[in-house]
Write an enzyme that holds these catalytic residues in place. Sequence first.
Site, PDB file in Angstrom:
ATOM      1  CD  GLU A 431      63.285  27.498  18.626  1.00 40.57           C
ATOM      2  OE1 GLU A 431      64.468  27.575  17.763  1.00 40.57           O
ATOM      3  OE2 GLU A 431      62.705  28.276  19.367  1.00 40.57           O
TER       4      GLU A 431
HETATM    5  C1  BMA Z   1      65.256  30.208  20.191  1.00 47.71           C
HETATM    6  C2  BMA Z   1      66.471  29.285  21.148  1.00 47.71           C
HETATM    7  C3  BMA Z   1      67.932  29.494  20.803  1.00 47.71           C
HETATM    8  C4  BMA Z   1      68.079  30.607  20.358  1.00 47.71           C
HETATM    9  C5  BMA Z   1      67.021  31.660  20.665  1.00 47.71           C
HETATM   10  C6  BMA Z   1      67.227  33.130  20.409  1.00 47.71           C
HETATM   11  O1  BMA Z   1      64.871  29.800  19.177  1.00 47.71           O
HETATM   12  O2  BMA Z   1      66.022  27.914  20.950  1.00 47.71           O
HETATM   13  O3  BMA Z   1      68.174  28.529  19.758  1.00 47.71           O
HETATM   14  O4  BMA Z   1      69.299  31.168  20.682  1.00 47.71           O
HETATM   15  O5  BMA Z   1      65.723  31.421  20.316  1.00 47.71           O
HETATM   16  O6  BMA Z   1      67.127  33.276  19.032  1.00 47.71           O
END
Ligand code: BMA
Length: 842
Positions: A431
């Site tokens: 991300e």
């Molecule tokens: C995403 C993941 C995590 C996170 C999850 C829940 O964005 O990559 O970093 O824990 O969502 O919010």
Amino acid sequence: MKRMEVLTLNGNWSYQRSDGNESGTGTVPGDIYHDLLCNDQIPDPFYRDNEESLLWIAESEWSYERNFDVPTELLEHDRVLLRCDGLDTLATLRVNGEVIASTNNMFRFYEFDIKEVLKVGENTIQLTFSSALKYCNEKYREHWGWDHKASKNMSTRAVFVRKEQCNFGWDWGIKTGTCGIWRDMTLVAFNTARIESVHITQDHTSPGQVTLGVATDLDTTVDASLSARVSVAFDGELVAHVEQSFQGSSKSLTLLIENPQLWWPNNLGEQPLYHVTVEILGADGVVLDTSVKRIGLRTIRLDRHPDEWGESFQFEVNGHAFFAKGANWIPADAIKPRLTRERYRTLIEDTAAANMNMLRLWGGGIYEDDAFYEACDELGICVWHDFMFGHMGYHPSEDLEYRKNIKAEAIDQVKRLRHHACIALWCGNNEQEQGSVMEVATRPMFQNWEDYCPVYDVLLRKVVEELHPEIDYWPSSPHTPHGDRSNFNDPTCGDAHLWEVWNKREPFESYRTCEHRFNSEFGFQSLPEPKTVYSFTEPKDRNIASHIMDYHQRSFGNDRIMEYLLGWFQAPNSFESTLWLSQMVQGLAIKYACEHWRRMMPRGMGTLYWQINDCWPVASWSSIDYYGRWKALHYMAKNFFAPLMVSGVEDVENSTVEIHVTSDLRDPVAGTLKWVVTDVDGNVLEESEREVTAAPCQNCKVETLELSELTEAHEKRGLMVWMELEAPGQPTSRNLAFFASPLKWDEVTAPRPRLLDLNLEPNVEVAIAPAGDGAFQVTLTTKRPALWVWLELDEIDAKCSDNFFHLRPDVPLTVVVTPASELSADEMTDRLMVRSLVDTYR
Ligand code: BMA
């Protein structure tokens, strides 16, 4: 010539807090949290809000020390290395009082030649771990210009150190900020040469055979004549062998495997594994060093080619494109020394049992234990492997020392893991491209493309291209490969993280508007079941809005769960019902998404939900809780990920239901499709059946049911469409479609009926019969429709062949229940509880 000798330094070490009283005997591999816990020096950090009073552990400096004996012969070797497979994280290493090194990366393998410092007889080794938390706080202040405020989740500061990022907390994770010697420590003494690395490549271009290339790099102390011997064994039989002499520090050999048994992902074929043994021999024939690797014969590629929708994103194994089904994996325990080989094996067995074939090893955790990859090899679970960069936001990518450090880390880990059959993709990070990289990053939270690209487009890509070229590299998840890269989640190419449901309160139906090529993240939270919640609460905490329930929730809060829950179902009648019902809502959300994306094949070729596991008992997006208990979602995943699946798409306005058959099988299969329309009391209003042939790797709309007459005669919220698909060799696929769903705030006048009008007890009858190996067959029959029927044993855990399923009147269903401990038939009868949706609110 002398053989290599390896002396372990694992076992008992003494530990000491530099500025405090705590000391004791700890275990290596391990960490300080675990040692303090084992010696009763701290309370259980998972209980209630104990975590909060334990931050001093992360703020302290700790040292570990032990003595060890060095025999005369060990020092007669050319080189004596101290090998550290994992130091977490900011450590100063001393041997016999002399500083050998300082380390700053828990993911690297460190080796130091300490021959000159060692003496025959007793020696001392000591490691001092300074506080990574304090270090990160200082770095944070330097970079951001102000102090990080203490919060449940301190992950923004974790980027300053190469340590498991979620160890400082996450939106599902406890913060421990631990330290210690978390992997093996050994003394390695050798003469002449030792194996530094082995790279096995596979050439599948000639039909009926596979050519293995085995390239061995050596660490040599002299330029000597050596030989390399490579043998390949399958099922205990030698299938190929070669031996050649050479001079120098590397040797490549090839071997031909006739009649190769190919490795396939779960449900697409078997997982045969071959052992490749490399031995390096001195001129006198003595084996100097040996390396054994277990491999699977297969090719795996990420296929991206232009197509009618943009660019494909699909994995191909042995030239066969397959639909990736699975979830995201996080570290399976916040206290890592508790993770046993058995726990890894069980979790991967559970992954395969839910008909998954892929896990994404998410970048905020750790390069996993060998046991994880070995189980994935054995059970056909492909691994989308992030490098360990998990935080969406600023990373010190501009720092050249940091770049050197992560390059060394990537080299160590790629070399370590590249022989595993399961590795399907290397991915730069989690991300970071999702809005946190910009042309000119003006705020401390973000980074510039100028700093980002050299790391994720160049450095890590190069490591993969040089050391593991047979596997593809992907810069980030999600990543948009064409056009404006900051415009992430492009539905025409690349992978996507879809969080509108949950983060933005979108309804579940909105998943059906997504047409992305590969969904590598999306999720919905639920609460763990009562047994798990009881483990961290006192009776007074057992309210969904209590401080402690809130404390074991690191995202938006339990009110988000309740908001969706009350949109679908009636208000639960107890705390326990709330927990169970939250799981049904979660299962429903992810079912909406996964069924839709499977129906979209081949435009979309993968769906990995967030997240499969937990690292402590908490409200989260997981489908298996910390104690290994399957939530409703995991059982439901087994059905919506089944290789052959029937599903329905309702159109509320027009009163139609499309029936789809989706197949991930490699061959066509003929079967019988039945559908029955009933009212909520189970009275059959219409039924039919037909023969269908499911083409391999395809979705087919088989039928559209026109139900307007029935919806006029009966209320929409009173109709149910039951579907069943039977085909030889496949488990029966069952599904249910209905017109009920929550009202949307902006569509209060829309004709969407709010709820299925179930108000009467279904009175499910239960018959129990022993099924061998401690399991029981439980046959359930009902007089009225029973939705989300679930089985639970009083005080004892159990696994069921199916759970949280729908029962149609007079159609008995048998499930196999395996209790965690042995029960007599009478005890089973006493303990078995069978409930369904109405029990949660009546
Ligand atoms: C995403 C993941 C995590 C996170 C999850 C829940 O964005 O990559 O970093 O824990 O969502 O919010």
